[in-house]
Design an enzyme around this catalytic site. Sequence first.
Site, PDB file in Angstrom:
ATOM      1  N   ASP A 102      42.122  38.950  45.683  1.00 32.55           N
ATOM      2  CA  ASP A 102      40.704  38.650  45.846  1.00 32.55           C
ATOM      3  C   ASP A 102      40.247  38.662  47.302  1.00 32.55           C
ATOM      4  OD1 ASP A 102      40.418  38.322  43.122  1.00 32.55           O
ATOM      5  OD2 ASP A 102      40.441  36.127  43.171  1.00 32.55           O
ATOM      6  N   LYS A 152      32.986  33.510  44.946  1.00 33.29           N
ATOM      7  CA  LYS A 152      32.681  34.624  44.042  1.00 33.29           C
ATOM      8  C   LYS A 152      32.657  34.130  42.610  1.00 33.29           C
ATOM      9  CE  LYS A 152      36.991  35.036  42.196  1.00 33.29           C
ATOM     10  NZ  LYS A 152      37.324  34.805  40.767  1.00 33.29           N
TER      11      LYS A 152
END
Length: 300
Positions: free
Chosen positions: A137, A10
Site C-alpha cells: 500500500d 485510504k
Amino acid sequence: MSVTVRVPAKVNVQLAVGAARPDGFHDLANVFLAVGLHDEVTATPADELRVTCEGPDAAQVPLDRTNLAARAAEALAARYGRSPAVHLHIAKDIPVAGGMAGGSADGAGALLACDTLWGTHASRAELLDICAELGSDVPFSLVGGAALGTGRGERLRPLEVGGTFHWVFAMAARGLSTPAVFREFDRLTEGLVVPAPVASQTLLDALAKGDPDALAATVSNDLQPAALSLFPELTDTLAAGSAGGALAGLVSGSGPTTAFLVRDPRSAAKVAEALRASGTCRTVRVASAPAPGATVVAGT
C-alpha cells in the site's frame, strides 16, 4: 532544519482478491481512494535513527526498526550511501491497524521527508520503487488521489475522479492484523475456485462521473467475509451505518474500520451521529475524497 510531510489515509472502494500465490501474496485489483484523514511525519537531523509518535493510538505504534517510517529512511539512505541518522516524529491521526494504510502512509511520508531533508533528489520512479519494496500500500500513499493497484497492489494506474465523495469512518475498539485476515480469506476459500481479480468498469465509471449513488451500488471488498469472521461485531456497525442512511457500507481494506459512503456533508453528519449513538464503535470520523498524496507542508 526539519521537513514535515502530510500523507493521507485510504479507503478501498473495490478490493478484489485472487488466490494465494506461491510467494504467499495474493494478486489484487485494488481501487484506492485517498481520503482527508492524515498523518504528518517530520524528519529532523539526529545522531542516530529514532522514531517518536504522538496522537490517537500512538501507544500502539512500534518505535523500533520495524516501523515503516524507519525502514523507509534506511532504504533511501542505503541507496545513496549515507547514514540514516534522522529523527522521525509521527503525528498520528490515521487509525492504527484499521485497514486505512496508516503504517504505509508513515512509510511514504518518511521517504519523502528524508529525500527532501537530505537533498537526495530521488526521481519519482525511484521513490515508488522504494515504496513497493516497503509494502503493497505504500506506493499509493505517496501518489494519493485515486488509482487502480494490481499485482499485490503496488503497480498503480491513476484513475479519473469526477467529483468529491463524502465518507464516514467508524473506528473499532480493537485492531485486526492484515496477515491474519488474508489467512482467514485463504481458509474460507480453501477448495473453491477463486477467480482472477478484475476491476469493475462500472465502478471506475462511477468514480469518473463523481456519482455517489452509482459508486454505492458497486463498492465491494473480497476480504470483508474474512474480517467479519474474525471480528463478528463489525456486522452490527455496518447495520448501524446503513440504518443511519448511508448509501453503502463496507469494511475498509483488511479492517476493522468500517467505511460508509454518503451523498453529501449533511448526510455524513446524520450517519456519524447514528453510529455514535449505536455504541457499536469506538470513534467516528468524517472525511472527503479524493485527497492529495504525500506532500511537503513545512521545512526546507
